[in-house]
Design an enzyme around this catalytic site. Sequence first.
Site, mmCIF file in Angstrom:
data_model
loop_
_atom_site.group_PDB
_atom_site.id
_atom_site.type_symbol
_atom_site.label_atom_id
_atom_site.label_comp_id
_atom_site.label_asym_id
_atom_site.label_seq_id
_atom_site.Cartn_x
_atom_site.Cartn_y
_atom_site.Cartn_z
ATOM 1 N N ALA A 48 0.832 -1.352 -0.113
ATOM 2 C CA ALA A 48 -0.023 -0.026 0.030
ATOM 3 C C ALA A 48 0.816 1.331 -0.198
ATOM 4 O O ALA A 48 0.577 2.101 -0.783
ATOM 5 C CB ALA A 48 -1.109 -0.068 1.136
ATOM 6 N N ASP A 237 -3.765 -2.508 4.506
ATOM 7 C CA ASP A 237 -4.063 -1.700 3.183
ATOM 8 C C ASP A 237 -5.263 -0.653 3.696
ATOM 9 O O ASP A 237 -5.194 0.173 2.896
ATOM 10 C CB ASP A 237 -4.608 -2.806 2.118
ATOM 11 C CG ASP A 237 -3.430 -3.293 1.405
ATOM 12 O OD1 ASP A 237 -2.742 -4.538 2.237
ATOM 13 O OD2 ASP A 237 -2.899 -3.101 0.552
HETATM 14 O O1 MRU Z 1 -1.582 -6.962 -2.971
HETATM 15 P P1 MRU Z 1 -0.310 -6.359 -2.405
HETATM 16 O O2 MRU Z 1 1.055 -7.089 -2.332
HETATM 17 O O3 MRU Z 1 -0.199 -4.871 -2.807
HETATM 18 O O4 MRU Z 1 -0.699 -6.307 -0.709
HETATM 19 C C1 MRU Z 1 0.085 -5.951 0.329
HETATM 20 C C2 MRU Z 1 -0.181 -6.251 1.574
HETATM 21 O O5 MRU Z 1 -1.303 -6.643 1.868
HETATM 22 C C3 MRU Z 1 0.621 -5.547 2.666
HETATM 23 O O6 MRU Z 1 0.686 -6.225 3.741
HETATM 24 C C4 MRU Z 1 0.034 -3.978 2.982
HETATM 25 O O7 MRU Z 1 -0.143 -3.462 1.647
HETATM 26 C C5 MRU Z 1 1.159 -3.487 3.812
HETATM 27 S S1 MRU Z 1 2.523 -3.053 3.083
HETATM 28 C C6 MRU Z 1 3.257 -2.102 4.214
#
Ligand code: MRU
Length: 344
Positions: A48, A237
């Site tokens: 995110a 997210d």
């Molecule tokens: O689909 P992604 O790889 O973008 O999902 C990422 C996550 O779910 C992470 O845990 C979240 O974005 C936090 S990253 C600091």
Amino acid sequence: MPVKTLFYRNHTLYVLDQLQLPQRKKYIACRDWQQVAQVIKKMNIRGAPAIGLAAAFGIALAAETQEARDKRRFLDQIRKAAGELKATRPTATNLIWALRQMLDHLAKIKDQDINSIKVLLEKKAQQIWHEDVLINKKLAVHGEKLIHRKDRILTHCNTGALATAGYGTALGVVREAHKRGKQVSVLVDETRPYLQGARLTAWELKEENIPFHLISDNMAGHFISRGEVDCIITGADCVTANGDTANKIGTYILAVLAKENKIPFYIAAPLSTIDTHIKTGSDITIEERPADEITMIAGIRIAPEGIKVKNPAFDITPHKYITAIITEKGIVKKPYLKNLKKLK
Ligand code: MRU
């Protein structure tokens, strides 16, 4: 030195191609905002906070690449780019947050000439990028206090330098504990279907010499029930007003397992992930990803052709399962409705 996930130089955004990791470390050069939207959508860059930063530079590029001399048209095109960038990954609150920062800034500087606006938008995006690392470090210093010497920590997805401008959120906490000499070790969920754990978190921990074991997602319950996990930390997210949290699909199961086995379940997330205008988890839009992320692995089909597939990228963990939310402003505990509001 943690990896550089993205950087902006000479009107070009360089994005480390996470689809090629861990085999190759290659950057994609994005020279217009449409390319930025593509790399976010295709998940060459993901996590995110990192998505939000890429989008902020996307806005700088939307200004930079325009030939328009007419101010109104120039501003409209930037706003249009913001709308399209926002739609690329609908669950990531940081994406909306970063675009809002850029558009609010644009509103303040809109009366300046076009060339000045271009310069100032790039400056703003660079500022957000620089601040992200500082925010992660502050968050890690707070979170590290929750970690005991020799803790065995389970994590899901990738929340490290690769998911941010550097350092990381949940993995930043682990990094900080390790740096301070606590002999922590990590159980890394592989994180089907996109394998952020196996491909990215394992790569980062190996680079940093932090002890870890990679496990498949369905092994988590086994290790937790045997008393081999001291706490779970994941990123987020989207965190809503009452503390309900959207994170990578599979997070909810871990939170329930943590409660059942009486171990703490922590969320590490910067304030830019928390949206107190969203009331509860059921108000969060969950992104649905393409079917081939489930039916194929590394380009090889593993399921019959023509079948129906469900592929939600995130799930919701109700706040009752969350022991604490770690932010750059400190550790937030229940009642989240009251305590998150105080923080924002
Ligand atoms: O689909 P992604 O790889 O973008 O999902 C990422 C996550 O779910 C992470 O845990 C979240 O974005 C936090 S990253 C600091």
